[in-house]
Design a protein around this motif. Structure first.
Motif, PDB file in Angstrom:
ATOM      1  N   ALA A  46      50.355  30.264  42.884  1.00  0.00           N
ATOM      2  CA  ALA A  46      51.854  29.735  42.208  1.00  0.00           C
ATOM      3  C   ALA A  46      52.061  30.544  41.082  1.00  0.00           C
ATOM      4  O   ALA A  46      53.451  30.608  40.707  1.00  0.00           O
ATOM      5  CB  ALA A  46      51.535  28.214  41.826  1.00  0.00           C
ATOM      6  N   ASP A  47      51.319  31.119  40.195  1.00  0.00           N
ATOM      7  CA  ASP A  47      51.589  31.981  39.080  1.00  0.00           C
ATOM      8  C   ASP A  47      51.626  33.534  39.457  1.00  0.00           C
ATOM      9  O   ASP A  47      51.914  34.294  38.757  1.00  0.00           O
ATOM     10  CB  ASP A  47      50.708  31.696  38.162  1.00  0.00           C
ATOM     11  CG  ASP A  47      49.243  32.027  38.305  1.00  0.00           C
ATOM     12  OD1 ASP A  47      49.094  32.481  39.689  1.00  0.00           O
ATOM     13  OD2 ASP A  47      48.316  32.260  37.661  1.00  0.00           O
ATOM     14  N   GLY A  48      51.796  33.831  40.772  1.00  0.00           N
ATOM     15  CA  GLY A  48      52.126  35.325  41.263  1.00  0.00           C
ATOM     16  C   GLY A  48      50.643  35.632  41.995  1.00  0.00           C
ATOM     17  O   GLY A  48      49.755  35.098  42.350  1.00  0.00           O
ATOM     18  N   TRP A  49      50.677  37.023  42.126  1.00  0.00           N
ATOM     19  CA  TRP A  49      49.688  37.604  43.141  1.00  0.00           C
ATOM     20  C   TRP A  49      48.523  37.838  42.066  1.00  0.00           C
ATOM     21  O   TRP A  49      48.570  38.235  41.071  1.00  0.00           O
ATOM     22  CB  TRP A  49      50.102  39.090  43.453  1.00  0.00           C
ATOM     23  CG  TRP A  49      51.118  39.021  44.517  1.00  0.00           C
ATOM     24  CD1 TRP A  49      52.497  39.244  44.222  1.00  0.00           C
ATOM     25  CD2 TRP A  49      50.792  38.868  45.818  1.00  0.00           C
ATOM     26  NE1 TRP A  49      53.053  39.015  45.571  1.00  0.00           N
ATOM     27  CE2 TRP A  49      52.320  38.867  46.492  1.00  0.00           C
ATOM     28  CE3 TRP A  49      49.830  38.442  46.712  1.00  0.00           C
ATOM     29  CZ2 TRP A  49      52.434  38.588  47.890  1.00  0.00           C
ATOM     30  CZ3 TRP A  49      49.706  38.421  47.871  1.00  0.00           C
ATOM     31  CH2 TRP A  49      50.995  38.481  48.692  1.00  0.00           C
ATOM     32  N   HIS A  50      47.336  37.412  42.736  1.00  0.00           N
ATOM     33  CA  HIS A  50      45.859  37.557  42.098  1.00  0.00           C
ATOM     34  C   HIS A  50      45.251  38.790  42.656  1.00  0.00           C
ATOM     35  O   HIS A  50      45.231  38.870  44.058  1.00  0.00           O
ATOM     36  CB  HIS A  50      45.296  36.369  42.330  1.00  0.00           C
ATOM     37  CG  HIS A  50      45.637  35.242  41.203  1.00  0.00           C
ATOM     38  ND1 HIS A  50      44.667  34.468  40.389  1.00  0.00           N
ATOM     39  CD2 HIS A  50      46.776  34.998  40.685  1.00  0.00           C
ATOM     40  CE1 HIS A  50      45.578  33.403  39.766  1.00  0.00           C
ATOM     41  NE2 HIS A  50      46.714  33.860  39.857  1.00  0.00           N
ATOM     42  N   ASP A  51      44.333  39.524  41.940  1.00  0.00           N
ATOM     43  CA  ASP A  51      43.204  40.184  42.474  1.00  0.00           C
ATOM     44  C   ASP A  51      42.130  39.507  43.247  1.00  0.00           C
ATOM     45  O   ASP A  51      41.994  38.367  42.547  1.00  0.00           O
ATOM     46  CB  ASP A  51      42.656  41.465  41.672  1.00  0.00           C
ATOM     47  CG  ASP A  51      43.813  42.447  41.145  1.00  0.00           C
ATOM     48  OD1 ASP A  51      44.735  42.289  41.936  1.00  0.00           O
ATOM     49  OD2 ASP A  51      43.318  43.141  40.251  1.00  0.00           O
ATOM     50  N   GLN A  52      41.346  39.875  44.183  1.00  0.00           N
ATOM     51  CA  GLN A  52      40.289  38.856  44.455  1.00  0.00           C
ATOM     52  C   GLN A  52      39.251  39.777  44.716  1.00  0.00           C
ATOM     53  O   GLN A  52      39.105  40.833  45.080  1.00  0.00           O
ATOM     54  CB  GLN A  52      40.814  38.678  46.037  1.00  0.00           C
ATOM     55  CG  GLN A  52      40.093  37.913  46.993  1.00  0.00           C
ATOM     56  CD  GLN A  52      40.296  37.501  48.192  1.00  0.00           C
ATOM     57  OE1 GLN A  52      40.736  36.253  48.415  1.00  0.00           O
ATOM     58  NE2 GLN A  52      40.369  38.357  49.363  1.00  0.00           N
ATOM     59  N   HIS A  53      38.036  39.162  44.135  1.00  0.00           N
ATOM     60  CA  HIS A  53      36.658  39.711  44.470  1.00  0.00           C
ATOM     61  C   HIS A  53      36.127  39.517  45.730  1.00  0.00           C
ATOM     62  O   HIS A  53      36.255  38.261  46.384  1.00  0.00           O
ATOM     63  CB  HIS A  53      35.591  39.132  43.530  1.00  0.00           C
ATOM     64  CG  HIS A  53      35.698  39.687  42.192  1.00  0.00           C
ATOM     65  ND1 HIS A  53      35.109  39.130  41.089  1.00  0.00           N
ATOM     66  CD2 HIS A  53      36.352  40.656  41.700  1.00  0.00           C
ATOM     67  CE1 HIS A  53      35.258  39.921  39.984  1.00  0.00           C
ATOM     68  NE2 HIS A  53      35.968  40.791  40.277  1.00  0.00           N
ATOM     69  N   LEU A  54      35.593  40.367  46.361  1.00  0.00           N
ATOM     70  CA  LEU A  54      34.845  40.171  47.941  1.00  0.00           C
ATOM     71  C   LEU A  54      33.598  40.280  47.354  1.00  0.00           C
ATOM     72  O   LEU A  54      32.749  41.358  47.240  1.00  0.00           O
ATOM     73  CB  LEU A  54      35.309  41.243  48.623  1.00  0.00           C
ATOM     74  CG  LEU A  54      34.803  41.483  49.945  1.00  0.00           C
ATOM     75  CD1 LEU A  54      34.660  40.335  50.873  1.00  0.00           C
ATOM     76  CD2 LEU A  54      34.861  42.684  50.692  1.00  0.00           C
ATOM     77  N   HIS A  55      32.781  39.107  47.901  1.00  0.00           N
ATOM     78  CA  HIS A  55      31.342  39.225  48.031  1.00  0.00           C
ATOM     79  C   HIS A  55      30.932  38.933  49.486  1.00  0.00           C
ATOM     80  O   HIS A  55      31.621  38.470  50.374  1.00  0.00           O
ATOM     81  CB  HIS A  55      30.723  37.939  47.333  1.00  0.00           C
ATOM     82  CG  HIS A  55      31.209  38.032  45.794  1.00  0.00           C
ATOM     83  ND1 HIS A  55      30.329  38.213  44.566  1.00  0.00           N
ATOM     84  CD2 HIS A  55      32.223  37.482  45.153  1.00  0.00           C
ATOM     85  CE1 HIS A  55      30.908  38.234  43.504  1.00  0.00           C
ATOM     86  NE2 HIS A  55      32.210  37.622  43.768  1.00  0.00           N
ATOM     87  N   ALA A  56      29.537  39.368  49.761  1.00  0.00           N
ATOM     88  CA  ALA A  56      29.152  39.250  51.180  1.00  0.00           C
ATOM     89  C   ALA A  56      27.693  39.137  51.385  1.00  0.00           C
ATOM     90  O   ALA A  56      26.826  39.677  50.516  1.00  0.00           O
ATOM     91  CB  ALA A  56      29.756  40.586  52.107  1.00  0.00           C
TER      92      ALA A  56
END
Length: 222
Positions: A205-215
């Motif tokens: 809702a507040d815009g684009w977020h970077d995202q962490h990728l874990h696996a």
């Protein structure tokens, strides 16, 4: 908390624009690559109940859990991090029915976290299940009364064991906004290794977020 059962299903390798699932499977077969998990492994059996510490369990969602799902859809934290809303009890029941449809279609597997014969207090599940390719995304959230006791880590660990050891998947991914450090701690404590940051990957809702990728992959220490 990260995702929810509301994420749309996609083509197994993420190519939602051109190739169809059937074409992807045909390409894999033509290349001599066997399916990691045979089709029917999920649909051919009932969704199991998975035991957790202190008498808790992960069990399939029930129609009577609609009130808990509605509460989740109104919770500010769940709405923020999971991009998840539920407008009313009828929509909650429809979502629960869809969870069972996704199990039968072998595209998703969603559990309620609860005590025996108790109401749902959280959700843990697998989205974007690709049996042939051996992968899925692990998702979860907890209602406020279930937070702060390590239940998210316990649920993620238990579901990971089932997905890798019992179902036979090879790789699970767990993603979250970089603005949500609590989910980063859950991923690390559950043995999911940090693999990188996906830039501008989630629209909130507040815009684009970077995202962490874990696996985690089969054979990783748990």
């Amino acid at each position: 908390m990260i995702s929810s059962d509301g994420i749309p299903d996609v083509v197994p390798d993420g190519r939602a624009d051109a190739d169809t699932p059937g074409a992807v499977l045909a390409d894999r077969a033509d290349a001599g690559i066997p399916d990691v998990v045979p089709a029917g492994r999920m649909a051919g059996r009932a969704q199991p109940v998975l035991a957790l510490p202190d008498g808790l369990r992960l069990r399939p969602w029930r129609p009577e859990d609609a009130e808990a799902l509605l509460a989740a859809g109104q919770d500010a934290d769940i709405r923020r991090w999971n991009l998840f809303t539920v407008a009313d009890a009828a929509q909650a029941r429809a979502r629960i029915a869809r969870m069972h449809e996704r199990w039968r279609a072998e595209t998703g597997a969603v559990w309620a976290l609860a005590r025996p014969d108790g109401p749902a207090a959280g959700l843990a599940g697998l989205n974007d299940v690709d049996l042939a390719g051996g992968g899925a995304e692990l998702v979860y959230w907890l209602l406020p009364e279930a937070r702060g006791a390590g239940l998210a880590v316990a649920a993620v660990r238990r579901l990971t064991r089932w997905a890798l050891d019992d179902l036979g998947l090879h790789r699970l991914r767990l993603c979250h906004s970089t603005a949500n450090p609590a989910s980063c701690r859950v991923a690390e404590r559950a043995g999911f290794r940090y693999e990188g940051t996906q830039r501008s990957a989630l629209l909130h809702a507040d815009g684009w977020h970077d995202q962490h990728l874990h696996a985690r992959v089969a054979g990783d220490p748990g």
